[in-house]
Structures are given as structure tokens and as C-alpha cells.
Scaffold this motif. Structure first.
Motif, PDB file in Angstrom:
ATOM      1  N   ILE A 163       1.092  -1.151   0.143  1.00 52.60           N
ATOM      2  CA  ILE A 163      -0.031  -0.143   0.050  1.00 52.60           C
ATOM      3  C   ILE A 163       0.710   1.211  -0.058  1.00 52.60           C
ATOM      4  CG2 ILE A 163      -2.012   1.112   1.160  1.00 52.60           C
ATOM      5  CD1 ILE A 163      -2.556  -1.525   2.815  1.00 52.60           C
ATOM      6  N   THR A 164       0.636   2.050  -0.859  1.00 46.73           N
ATOM      7  CA  THR A 164       1.503   3.256  -1.084  1.00 46.73           C
ATOM      8  C   THR A 164       0.570   4.530  -0.581  1.00 46.73           C
ATOM      9  OG1 THR A 164       2.828   2.502  -2.389  1.00 46.73           O
ATOM     10  CG2 THR A 164       2.817   4.855  -2.443  1.00 46.73           C
ATOM     11  N   PHE A 165       0.716   5.134   0.415  1.00 43.30           N
ATOM     12  CA  PHE A 165      -0.197   6.362   0.726  1.00 43.30           C
ATOM     13  C   PHE A 165       0.279   7.662   0.305  1.00 43.30           C
ATOM     14  CE2 PHE A 165      -1.178   3.030   3.817  1.00 43.30           C
ATOM     15  CZ  PHE A 165      -2.615   2.996   3.994  1.00 43.30           C
ATOM     16  N   GLN A 166      -0.316   8.150  -0.365  1.00 34.30           N
ATOM     17  CA  GLN A 166       0.080   9.402  -0.990  1.00 34.30           C
ATOM     18  C   GLN A 166      -0.024  10.613   0.126  1.00 34.30           C
ATOM     19  OE1 GLN A 166      -2.549   7.950  -3.368  1.00 34.30           O
ATOM     20  NE2 GLN A 166      -0.577   7.205  -4.224  1.00 34.30           N
ATOM     21  N   LYS A 167       1.065  11.395   0.412  1.00 35.29           N
ATOM     22  CA  LYS A 167       1.243  12.297   1.365  1.00 35.29           C
ATOM     23  C   LYS A 167       1.271  13.748   0.802  1.00 35.29           C
ATOM     24  CE  LYS A 167       4.409  13.602   5.161  1.00 35.29           C
ATOM     25  NZ  LYS A 167       5.133  14.647   4.522  1.00 35.29           N
ATOM     26  N   HIS A 168       0.553  14.657   1.143  1.00 35.52           N
ATOM     27  CA  HIS A 168       0.589  16.107   0.670  1.00 35.52           C
ATOM     28  C   HIS A 168       0.649  17.231   2.117  1.00 35.52           C
ATOM     29  CE1 HIS A 168       0.331  19.810  -1.451  1.00 35.52           C
ATOM     30  NE2 HIS A 168      -0.706  20.104  -0.932  1.00 35.52           N
ATOM     31  N   LYS A 169       1.779  17.443   2.388  1.00 33.70           N
ATOM     32  CA  LYS A 169       1.707  18.309   3.565  1.00 33.70           C
ATOM     33  C   LYS A 169       1.471  17.562   4.926  1.00 33.70           C
ATOM     34  CE  LYS A 169       1.196  22.575   1.425  1.00 33.70           C
ATOM     35  NZ  LYS A 169       0.411  23.863   1.136  1.00 33.70           N
ATOM     36  N   ASN A 170       0.500  17.857   5.738  1.00 32.58           N
ATOM     37  CA  ASN A 170       0.132  16.905   6.659  1.00 32.58           C
ATOM     38  C   ASN A 170      -1.139  16.275   6.566  1.00 32.58           C
ATOM     39  OD1 ASN A 170       2.268  17.915   8.059  1.00 32.58           O
ATOM     40  ND2 ASN A 170       1.216  18.945   9.553  1.00 32.58           N
ATOM     41  N   MET A 171      -1.500  15.910   5.177  1.00 33.53           N
ATOM     42  CA  MET A 171      -2.370  14.956   5.023  1.00 33.53           C
ATOM     43  C   MET A 171      -2.181  13.978   4.039  1.00 33.53           C
ATOM     44  SD  MET A 171      -4.955  18.310   3.491  1.00 33.53           S
ATOM     45  CE  MET A 171      -3.810  18.597   2.129  1.00 33.53           C
ATOM     46  N   ILE A 172      -3.180  12.805   4.076  1.00 31.04           N
ATOM     47  CA  ILE A 172      -2.888  11.560   3.358  1.00 31.04           C
ATOM     48  C   ILE A 172      -4.153  11.758   2.337  1.00 31.04           C
ATOM     49  CG2 ILE A 172      -3.178   9.161   3.115  1.00 31.04           C
ATOM     50  CD1 ILE A 172      -0.574  10.064   4.400  1.00 31.04           C
ATOM     51  N   THR A 173      -4.161  11.889   0.984  1.00 33.26           N
ATOM     52  CA  THR A 173      -5.053  12.049   0.029  1.00 33.26           C
ATOM     53  C   THR A 173      -5.585  10.919  -0.531  1.00 33.26           C
ATOM     54  OG1 THR A 173      -3.425  12.651  -1.610  1.00 33.26           O
ATOM     55  CG2 THR A 173      -4.117  14.357  -0.332  1.00 33.26           C
ATOM     56  N   GLY A 174      -4.790   9.752  -0.317  1.00 32.93           N
ATOM     57  CA  GLY A 174      -5.388   8.579  -1.045  1.00 32.93           C
ATOM     58  C   GLY A 174      -4.304   7.501  -0.781  1.00 32.93           C
ATOM     59  N   TYR A 175      -4.385   6.369  -1.614  1.00 27.36           N
ATOM     60  CA  TYR A 175      -3.283   5.334  -1.519  1.00 27.36           C
ATOM     61  C   TYR A 175      -3.757   4.221  -3.051  1.00 27.36           C
ATOM     62  CZ  TYR A 175      -7.316   2.532   0.320  1.00 27.36           C
ATOM     63  OH  TYR A 175      -8.547   2.022   0.581  1.00 27.36           O
ATOM     64  N   ILE A 176      -2.549   3.560  -3.135  1.00 26.58           N
ATOM     65  CA  ILE A 176      -2.552   2.519  -4.177  1.00 26.58           C
ATOM     66  C   ILE A 176      -2.402   1.105  -3.291  1.00 26.58           C
ATOM     67  CG2 ILE A 176      -1.595   1.758  -6.238  1.00 26.58           C
ATOM     68  CD1 ILE A 176      -0.894   4.663  -7.097  1.00 26.58           C
ATOM     69  N   GLN A 177      -3.144   0.122  -3.812  1.00 23.27           N
ATOM     70  CA  GLN A 177      -2.975  -1.220  -2.992  1.00 23.27           C
ATOM     71  C   GLN A 177      -2.802  -2.316  -3.912  1.00 23.27           C
ATOM     72  OE1 GLN A 177      -6.067  -1.989  -0.228  1.00 23.27           O
ATOM     73  NE2 GLN A 177      -4.934  -3.765   0.529  1.00 23.27           N
ATOM     74  N   THR A 178      -2.002  -3.269  -3.529  1.00 26.36           N
ATOM     75  CA  THR A 178      -1.978  -4.623  -4.264  1.00 26.36           C
ATOM     76  C   THR A 178      -1.878  -5.524  -3.198  1.00 26.36           C
ATOM     77  OG1 THR A 178       0.517  -4.501  -4.191  1.00 26.36           O
ATOM     78  CG2 THR A 178      -0.626  -3.894  -6.148  1.00 26.36           C
ATOM     79  N   TYR A 179      -2.552  -6.750  -3.424  1.00 26.53           N
ATOM     80  CA  TYR A 179      -2.413  -7.907  -2.211  1.00 26.53           C
ATOM     81  C   TYR A 179      -2.419  -9.033  -2.977  1.00 26.53           C
ATOM     82  CZ  TYR A 179      -4.402 -10.310   1.787  1.00 26.53           C
ATOM     83  OH  TYR A 179      -4.390 -11.131   2.916  1.00 26.53           O
ATOM     84  N   SER A 180      -1.635  -9.979  -2.219  1.00 26.81           N
ATOM     85  CA  SER A 180      -1.274 -11.331  -2.640  1.00 26.81           C
ATOM     86  C   SER A 180      -2.023 -12.494  -1.761  1.00 26.81           C
ATOM     87  CB  SER A 180       0.295 -11.751  -2.633  1.00 26.81           C
ATOM     88  OG  SER A 180       0.835 -10.976  -3.648  1.00 26.81           O
ATOM     89  N   ALA A 181      -2.861 -13.111  -2.431  1.00 25.94           N
ATOM     90  CA  ALA A 181      -3.849 -14.073  -1.692  1.00 25.94           C
ATOM     91  C   ALA A 181      -3.114 -15.206  -1.270  1.00 25.94           C
ATOM     92  CB  ALA A 181      -5.208 -14.222  -2.184  1.00 25.94           C
TER      93      ALA A 181
END
Length: 266
Positions: A163-181
Motif C-alpha cells: 500500500i502506497t499512501f500519498q502524502k501532501h503536507k500533513n494530509m493523506i489524500t489516497g492510496y494505491i494497493q496490491t494484495y497477494s492472496a
């Protein structure tokens, strides 16, 4: 297809993989030797220094242990999308990659981004399988905070479970996620090469340019191959190299079982 038949198919695949990996391991296992120019009185560290290569952290000589792992290639995130709330979600790459844009950014106090994320990801309505990941500072930057999926004896570091969380200043605006089952161990634990041996391999094969800083090393799992609907992972040393001149960072991988240098993913 009933559950019993699925179970038998997976059993047959894992047995075939086990045989294949045993043969591959015997063929590829090579002893790790020091540079041919190196004598008992000349250490690897001094050779690196002579080429302007510095090491940010001490290189461990200890050998760790790892597994051959396999995961199902079945996309697991698509079924979890309906559980997510207060975010705009899209799926891509055959439903294996989830991209989220939060309706309201996650705010945090200065220096406490991971504290806020750790609380946020525990809720299944915020992040699917969020409890299955852990923070990896070696992969994170000033604008991206990376979490890797936990697996037996380590984490996935090659992007298949992150999971890569996007950080802008003091905020998390979203994320990109992959998962292996359905992560499964294929063989008993085996010893890996040490961090020092991994660096020596890169150095003797001219994979570390002069005037470079070895910024960090981390042992984690990387993809070896895809076979019959499953992905096989092995332990690898991830080595981050920063040019002293340009400040550009490149990453190298060394197979932690065989000591072979691995090509980077496209």
C-alpha cells in the motif's frame, strides 16, 4: 467447481512447484566468495572506500532464514471494494490494483503520519486487509508512505503486496494497493546469505558505481516466477544506492538463497 476439487488442484500445483524448486536450487546454489583481489588484510570496507563508496549502516555478517513462498493469482481486492467507505475507488491491472482517493483527506500532526495511518488501516471500511501490512521506511519518501504485506518470516517488497499512501503536507489524500492472496510455504526454512555477502556480490560484479552511498539494505520477498496460476516468491536483499553527485537513487536485488543478482522488474 467444489472446494474439494480446488484443494486437490492446489495440492498438485504445490507438489510440482516443490520438485521444480528443489532442482532449481541445486543447480543455482553457488558459494559466495570475496573479491579475487581481496586478502585477509584487506577488508571489503576498505575496497569500497578506495572507490569512493560509503556505507550508511554497518553490514551485518549474520545469516538469516527464509522460505520459498507461493500465492494464488486470484484477485482478492475486487470482493472487498463494497466494504470501503468515504473514498472513490477504481480497479486496474485485471483487478489486482486498487486506487483510492479519499473524500476527506486524513489529517495528521507533523511527524505522526504513520501513527495516523496505522489507526486508519485497522478499519476494514478504510483499507481492505489493512491489518496484513507493516510500515517499510526503506521504501518510503517525503511524498509516499509505503506499507508492505506481511508474509511468513518477512514482507513482500516487489509491489505485489503493498500500500502506497500519498502524502501532501500533513494530509493523506489516497492510496494505491496490491494484495497477494493465500500465501503458502513450499519448503522448510533455509539459510540466506548475509547483507555483507550481498554487497560483495554487487561490488565484484561492478553493480555499485564509484562515488556511491549504500543508503540501506532490507531482506524481503520478491517474485521469482509465475507457474500454473500461482506466483512463487523468494527472499532477496534490496540494496538502495545513491549517487553522491546526482543524488539519484537506484535499487538492486540479490537472490538471498543463491547469491545471484536479479534483474529489476520492467
Amino acid at each position: 467447481m467444489d472446494f474439494k476439487r480446488i484443494e486437490m488442484i492446489f495440492l498438485a500445483v504445490f507438489i510440482a512447484l516443490d520438485v521444480f524448486l528443489f532442482v532449481t536450487l541445486k543447480q543455482s546454489r553457488q558459494p559466495i566468495e570475496l573479491s579475487g583481489n581481496q586478502t585477509q588484510t584487506t577488508s571489503l570496507a576498505s575496497e569500497l572506500r578506495s572507490d569512493g563508496i560509503s556505507i550508511k549502516h554497518t553490514l551485518a555478517k549474520t545469516h538469516q532464514q527464509g522460505y520459498y513462498l507461493a500465492s494464488s493469482n486470484r484477485p482478492a481486492l475486487a470482493a472487498q471494494v463494497r466494504e470501503l467507505e468515504n473514498q472513490h475507488v477504481t480497479l486496474s491491472n485485471n483487478n489486482t490494483t486498487l486506487t483510492s482517493r479519499l473524500v476527506e483527506p486524513l489529517n495528521f500532526k507533523s511527524g505522526q503520519a504513520t501513527t495516523a495511518i496505522d489507526k486508519f488501516r485497522q478499519d476494514k471500511h478504510n483499507v481492505a486487509f489493512g491489518k496484513d501490512y507493516q510500515y517499510v521506511p526503506e521504501l518510503s519518501t517525503s511524498t509516499e508512505i509505503v506499507y508492505a504485506q506481511k508474509v511468513p518470516n518477512g514482507v513482500l517488497l516487489d509491489g505485489d503486496g503493498q500500500i502506497t499512501f500519498q502524502k501532501h503536507k500533513n494530509m493523506i489524500t489516497g492510496y494505491i494497493q496490491t494484495y497477494s492472496a493465500t500465501i503458502t510455504t513450499l519448503r522448510e526454512k533455509e539459510n540466506t546469505i548475509s547483507a555483507k555477502e550481498a554487497v560483495n556480490t554487487l561490488y565484484t560484479h561492478n553493480e555499485i558505481p564509484n562515488n556511491t552511498i549504500i543508503q540501506g539494505m532490507k531482506l524481503g520477498y520478491t517474485k521469482l516466477m509465475d507457474v500454473k496460476g500461482s506466483t512463487v516468491y523468494i527472499p532477496a536483499w534490496y540494496v538502495s544506492l545513491e549517487s553522491k553527485a546526482s543524488k539519484n537513487v537506484t535499487n538492486k536485488r540479490v537472490n538471498a538463497f543463491s547469491g545471484e543478482i536479479m534483474k529489476n522488474h520492467d
